[in-house]
Design an enzyme around this catalytic site. Structure first.
Site, PDB file in Angstrom:
ATOM      1  N   HIS A  17       0.773  -0.859   0.333  1.00 12.58           N
ATOM      2  CA  HIS A  17       0.320  -0.062  -0.310  1.00 12.58           C
ATOM      3  C   HIS A  17       0.777   1.173  -0.418  1.00 12.58           C
ATOM      4  O   HIS A  17       0.412   2.442  -0.788  1.00 12.58           O
ATOM      5  CB  HIS A  17      -0.810  -0.195   1.345  1.00 12.58           C
ATOM      6  CG  HIS A  17      -1.696  -0.926   1.633  1.00 12.58           C
ATOM      7  ND1 HIS A  17      -2.040  -2.340   2.190  1.00 12.58           N
ATOM      8  CD2 HIS A  17      -3.042  -1.724   0.746  1.00 12.58           C
ATOM      9  CE1 HIS A  17      -3.037  -2.255   2.540  1.00 12.58           C
ATOM     10  NE2 HIS A  17      -3.363  -2.550   1.382  1.00 12.58           N
ATOM     11  N   LYS A  41     -16.474  -8.140   5.761  1.00 11.43           N
ATOM     12  CA  LYS A  41     -15.531  -8.412   7.334  1.00 11.43           C
ATOM     13  C   LYS A  41     -15.375  -7.635   8.463  1.00 11.43           C
ATOM     14  O   LYS A  41     -15.345  -6.650   8.713  1.00 11.43           O
ATOM     15  CB  LYS A  41     -14.557  -9.239   6.743  1.00 11.43           C
ATOM     16  CG  LYS A  41     -15.088 -10.144   5.659  1.00 11.43           C
ATOM     17  CD  LYS A  41     -13.876 -11.356   5.380  1.00 11.43           C
ATOM     18  CE  LYS A  41     -13.533 -10.681   3.852  1.00 11.43           C
ATOM     19  NZ  LYS A  41     -12.016 -11.304   3.587  1.00 11.43           N
ATOM     20  N   ARG A  94      -1.703  -6.588  -8.152  1.00 13.11           N
ATOM     21  CA  ARG A  94      -0.572  -6.949  -7.952  1.00 13.11           C
ATOM     22  C   ARG A  94      -0.047  -8.286  -8.376  1.00 13.11           C
ATOM     23  O   ARG A  94       1.131  -8.488  -9.182  1.00 13.11           O
ATOM     24  CB  ARG A  94      -0.945  -8.186  -6.405  1.00 13.11           C
ATOM     25  CG  ARG A  94      -1.210  -6.952  -5.687  1.00 13.11           C
ATOM     26  CD  ARG A  94      -1.125  -7.595  -3.610  1.00 13.11           C
ATOM     27  NE  ARG A  94      -2.537  -7.867  -4.187  1.00 13.11           N
ATOM     28  CZ  ARG A  94      -3.345  -8.396  -3.211  1.00 13.11           C
ATOM     29  NH1 ARG A  94      -3.293  -8.524  -2.006  1.00 13.11           N
ATOM     30  NH2 ARG A  94      -4.449  -8.833  -3.491  1.00 13.11           N
ATOM     31  N   SER A 132      -2.917  -7.931   3.072  1.00 13.21           N
ATOM     32  CA  SER A 132      -3.133  -7.973   4.529  1.00 13.21           C
ATOM     33  C   SER A 132      -3.709  -8.702   5.122  1.00 13.21           C
ATOM     34  O   SER A 132      -3.024  -9.324   6.265  1.00 13.21           O
ATOM     35  CB  SER A 132      -4.815  -6.457   4.687  1.00 13.21           C
ATOM     36  OG  SER A 132      -3.807  -5.313   4.096  1.00 13.21           O
TER      37      SER A 132
END
Ligand code: PNS
Length: 164
Positions: A17, A41, A94, A132
């Protein structure tokens, strides 16, 4: 003034990030990092904790970058972007595995707010494996995440997960 929004969960912020933040900041006058406060979530850190870690991590790793601000937001990213008169939303890509979800999100956002562009930056190859989710998992088993997140984040992870 050209404003670009970088939205995300940042639970927690990673070096991936921070790389996108540094590079995206060069493309605009103000980069507004938007921390989503209502993810589907249950996050490990509250939105305010995530925003604080972002601010401290940016100051520590990219002290030369002074045009970045961090805010929390609720609701739709496009509404947040519009409310700040942002020209674009930036996202990091990514790998090809990210592409489909990002493409869908970009189409959806464009349909809701055609004036807000989506810019996708390809993550630096050194951080292409980082997420993460993986960082939380490794930290939860007491693994070393020092190459993945700033030290201040690693410390808060171990306190929150009561490991180490
Ligand atoms: O870091 P993440 O979890 O990959 O970020 C995803 C995020 C926060 C950018 C996305 O879930 C989002 O924009 N959520 C806000 C609600 C919204 O606008 N949903 C429609 C996007 S298709």
């Amino acid at each position: 003034m050209r404003v670009v929004v970088y939205p995300g969960s940042f639970d927690p912020v990673t070096y991936g990030h921070l790389d996108i933040i540094r590079r995206a900041a060069r493309l605009c006058d103000r980069l507004l990092v938007g921390v989503l406060a209502n993810p589907r979530k249950e996050p490990l850190f509250t939105a305010n904790e995530r925003a604080a870690m972002l601010r401290e991590s940016i100051a520590e790793t990219n002290p030369e970058v002074t045009t970045v601000t961090v805010e929390t937001f609720r609701g739709l990213t496009v509404d947040f972007a519009r409310s700040r008169e942002a020209a674009a939303i930036v996202r990091g890509l990514r790998a090809v595995a990210d592409f489909e979800a990002e493409r869908q999100m970009a189409h959806f956002n464009r349909r809701l707010a055609p004036e807000v562009e989506t810019i996708m930056l390809v993550t630096a190859v050194e951080q292409a494996y980082l997420s993460s989710t993986l960082v939380r998992e490794i930290a939860s088993f007491g693994g070393d995440v020092s190459g993945m997140v700033p030290a201040l984040v690693a410390r808060r992870l171990s306190v929150r997960l009561r490991v180490g």
